[in-house]
Design an enzyme around this catalytic site. Structure first.
Site, PDB file in Angstrom:
ATOM      1  N   ASN A 130      -2.635 -11.585  -1.442  1.00 21.31           N
ATOM      2  CA  ASN A 130      -3.702 -10.638  -1.789  1.00 21.31           C
ATOM      3  C   ASN A 130      -3.980 -10.696  -3.284  1.00 21.31           C
ATOM      4  OD1 ASN A 130      -1.962  -8.636  -3.203  1.00 21.31           O
ATOM      5  ND2 ASN A 130      -1.025  -8.507  -1.182  1.00 21.31           N
ATOM      6  N   LYS A 190       1.059   9.102   3.896  1.00 24.47           N
ATOM      7  CA  LYS A 190       2.121   8.153   3.509  1.00 24.47           C
ATOM      8  C   LYS A 190       3.306   8.891   2.884  1.00 24.47           C
ATOM      9  CE  LYS A 190      -0.587   3.981   3.345  1.00 24.47           C
ATOM     10  NZ  LYS A 190      -1.523   3.134   2.660  1.00 24.47           N
ATOM     11  N   LYS A 195       6.675   8.286   4.934  1.00 25.01           N
ATOM     12  CA  LYS A 195       7.624   7.368   4.282  1.00 25.01           C
ATOM     13  C   LYS A 195       8.635   8.122   3.421  1.00 25.01           C
ATOM     14  CE  LYS A 195       4.184   3.764   4.533  1.00 25.01           C
ATOM     15  NZ  LYS A 195       3.998   2.347   4.326  1.00 25.01           N
TER      16      LYS A 195
HETATM   17  O1  PMT Z   1      -1.126  -5.576  -9.245  1.00 26.77           O
HETATM   18  P1  PMT Z   1      -2.429  -5.058  -9.819  1.00 26.77           P
HETATM   19  O2  PMT Z   1      -3.518  -6.134  -9.855  1.00 26.77           O
HETATM   20  O3  PMT Z   1      -2.225  -4.385 -11.142  1.00 26.77           O
HETATM   21  O4  PMT Z   1      -3.028  -3.949  -8.831  1.00 26.77           O
HETATM   22  C1  PMT Z   1      -2.334  -2.748  -8.662  1.00 26.77           C
HETATM   23  C2  PMT Z   1      -2.324  -2.325  -7.194  1.00 26.77           C
HETATM   24  C3  PMT Z   1      -3.729  -2.000  -6.743  1.00 26.77           C
HETATM   25  C4  PMT Z   1      -1.723  -3.432  -6.317  1.00 26.77           C
HETATM   26  C5  PMT Z   1      -1.385  -1.072  -7.130  1.00 26.77           C
HETATM   27  O5  PMT Z   1      -1.870  -0.081  -7.983  1.00 26.77           O
HETATM   28  C6  PMT Z   1      -1.268  -0.543  -5.728  1.00 26.77           C
HETATM   29  O6  PMT Z   1      -2.087   0.231  -5.249  1.00 26.77           O
HETATM   30  N1  PMT Z   1      -0.170  -0.962  -5.038  1.00 26.77           N
HETATM   31  C7  PMT Z   1       0.054  -0.685  -3.611  1.00 26.77           C
HETATM   32  C8  PMT Z   1      -0.708  -1.667  -2.791  1.00 26.77           C
HETATM   33  C9  PMT Z   1      -0.417  -1.524  -1.318  1.00 26.77           C
HETATM   34  O7  PMT Z   1       0.114  -2.419  -0.730  1.00 26.77           O
HETATM   35  O8  PMT Z   1      -0.742  -0.355  -0.786  1.00 26.77           O
HETATM   36  P2  PMT Z   1      -0.455   0.020   0.766  1.00 26.77           P
HETATM   37  O9  PMT Z   1      -1.212   1.282   0.934  1.00 26.77           O
HETATM   38  O10 PMT Z   1      -0.780  -1.124   1.627  1.00 26.77           O
HETATM   39  O11 PMT Z   1       1.097   0.271   0.819  1.00 26.77           O
HETATM   40  C10 PMT Z   1       1.663   1.555   0.622  1.00 26.77           C
HETATM   41  C11 PMT Z   1       3.027   1.468  -0.019  1.00 26.77           C
HETATM   42  O12 PMT Z   1       3.921   0.810   0.886  1.00 26.77           O
HETATM   43  C12 PMT Z   1       3.084   0.695  -1.313  1.00 26.77           C
HETATM   44  O13 PMT Z   1       3.960   1.395  -2.185  1.00 26.77           O
HETATM   45  C13 PMT Z   1       3.676  -0.654  -0.912  1.00 26.77           C
HETATM   46  O14 PMT Z   1       4.450  -1.208  -1.975  1.00 26.77           O
HETATM   47  C14 PMT Z   1       4.578  -0.259   0.262  1.00 26.77           C
HETATM   48  N2  PMT Z   1       4.757  -1.304   1.288  1.00 26.77           N
HETATM   49  C15 PMT Z   1       3.694  -1.799   1.984  1.00 26.77           C
HETATM   50  C16 PMT Z   1       3.916  -2.739   2.992  1.00 26.77           C
HETATM   51  C17 PMT Z   1       5.235  -3.149   3.265  1.00 26.77           C
HETATM   52  N3  PMT Z   1       5.480  -4.061   4.185  1.00 26.77           N
HETATM   53  N4  PMT Z   1       6.258  -2.652   2.550  1.00 26.77           N
HETATM   54  C18 PMT Z   1       6.045  -1.731   1.587  1.00 26.77           C
HETATM   55  O15 PMT Z   1       6.995  -1.268   0.942  1.00 26.77           O
END
Ligand code: PMT
Length: 404
Positions: A210, A337, A341
């Site tokens: 991504n 979330k 979580k």
């Molecule tokens: O890296 P940059 O270009 O600076 O951009 C920053 C960002 C947009 C990536 C960052 O600010 C951000 O929003 N990170 C979370 C991105 C994400 O994957 O969001 P999510 O809503 O899909 O996941 C929710 C949470 O679960 C996140 O804390 C993620 O780390 C965690 N996760 C998700 C999937 C997985 N299999 N395991 C996880 O731990």
């Protein structure tokens, strides 16, 4: 803390006077150095009156009609006596001279003698900022570990509108503050940060990933280290310079990230999960490159383990901060979330607009906390956002302890 402020020759030089005041308000002692060109825009007397110190304006001083080196070691003394160097406005010329190590006045000579952190706040015409030469110099300076702030967009003195305005003095002062580690409120903490994307192989040469650049996670690691924390940064594949004083554990896939996070969980007291972990992966990766044929190709994807949810189960009394990248229903999704979580805070990140979120230098987030509090942070650089997240994390922990 002693800060040396270099003032370059641009129309924005007058804003450096406001910066001096803001730095002093935050407890910094400021020594001003002006280039010859800067003195065309503002008189040294302005800064001398504000700081109560003689402004350094030249490498050579006149003595009895003769030019003498102001002091053979003056730039070395100033370099040694100051813990941070800030340059505002940093002109295209100054960026070029810093990048290439030219030392033909006091400021550029001081730069070479200076070994501490450097913050550069550029200001110039849009074309000059976007010129490949300036951009190459900025890249060089960033690779050297310096913080080169992005100039702001807006109407410029030259009549153009675009990027090139000096970042607001408030923002420069906030960045200096974040980097200076003036607040040592994370001393004794071990902060585990995840950053960047993961890469999930499809075959030996292809992968799913991504647009995460890692900038947000690296800014969090940098901010936590500056505030005295021991920091472990579990990083997916990114193209960033490792923050100073931070232990970086490099991983590639979601499974590797899970392993690294769980390995360091015991020692962590605060966990911040900014990584954009892939939600799906190819469970059985073929040994050889998939051949191109005329047929359609389907990939069977399986969910990756949800690391945040697993850490939530095992967190004990650690402070757990998750991120939520959303394109709609920001706060509602973040709340969901937070509950599902078992987080203490979720940083809700609207990832639609291109100038914030994935890959951008700035971010705009809303903090949703276990206490029910919701705080919308203004759009700011990722380092400033990181600082604000830790400000709220420290307060949140006190509130959660008080409620126990
Ligand atoms: O890296 P940059 O270009 O600076 O951009 C920053 C960002 C947009 C990536 C960052 O600010 C951000 O929003 N990170 C979370 C991105 C994400 O994957 O969001 P999510 O809503 O899909 O996941 C929710 C949470 O679960 C996140 O804390 C993620 O780390 C965690 N996760 C998700 C999937 C997985 N299999 N395991 C996880 O731990």
């Amino acid at each position: 803390m002693n800060v040396v402020l270099g003032v370059g020759g641009g129309i924005a030089a007058y804003k450096a006077a406001e910066l001096v005041r803001l730095l002093q308000e935050r407890g910094f002692s400021v020594q001003v150095v002006m280039t010859l060109a800067a003195q065309e825009f503002v008189r040294p007397l302005t800064f001398a009156a504000l700081t109560g110190k003689k402004v350094i304006t030249e490498l050579f001083a006149s003595e009895g009609g003769e030019q003498v080196l102001a002091s053979a070691v003056e730039h070395i003394r100033v370099a040694e006596e100051h813990e941070m160097m800030v340059v505002a406005p940093a002109t295209a010329d100054l960026l070029a001279r810093f990048a290439h190590g030219l030392a033909n006045d006091f400021l550029t000579t001081l730069y070479l003698a200076f070994t501490g952190p450097v913050v550069l706040a550029p200001a110039m015409n849009t074309h000059m900022w976007l010129h490949p030469a300036t951009q190459a110099n900025v890249r060089l300076l960033r690779e050297r570990g310096h913080t080169v702030m992005e100039p702001e967009e807006g109407p410029l003195a030259c009549g153009m509108t675009g990027p090139g305005r000096l970042p607001e003095p408030q923002r420069i002062a906030a960045v200096v503050h974040a980097l200076a580690g003036k607040q040592r409120d994370l001393e004794g903490e071990t902060v585990l940060v995840t950053a960047g994307p993961t890469e999930e192989p499809i075959d030996p040469v292809r992968f799913i990933s991504n647009r995460s650049s890692g900038k947000m996670g690296y800014a969090l690691a940098q901010a936590a280290a500056a505030r005295g924390a021991r920091v472990i940064l579990v990083s997916g594949p990114v193209n960033l310079i490792e923050p100073y004083g931070v232990r970086v554990v490099r991983v590639r896939t979601a499974l590797e990230m899970r392993k690294a996070v769980l390995e360091h969980l015991e020692e962590a007291t605060i966990i911040v999960k900014a990584a954009a972990v892939a939600d799906y992966h190819v469970a059985r990766v073929p040994e050889h490159k998939i051949k191109k044929t005329a047929m359609r190709l389907s990939l069977e994807l399986e969910p990756t383990p949800d690391i945040l949810a697993e850490v939530g189960q095992k967190k004990g009394d650690r402070l757990l901060i998750g991120f939520a990248a959303e394109t709609e229903n920001l706060v509602a999704e973040a709340r969901r979330k937070l509950e599902s979580k078992n987080c203490d805070m979720v940083v809700a990140n609207l990832v639609g607009p291109e100038e914030t979120g994935f890959g951008a230098d700035e971010n705009e987030v809303t903090l949703v906390m276990r206490t029910g509090e919701v705080v919308r942070l203004p759009r700011a650089s990722k380092l400033e956002v990181a600082g604000a997240i830790f400000d709220h994390a420290v307060r949140l922990r006190l509130a959660l302890h008080a409620a126990q």
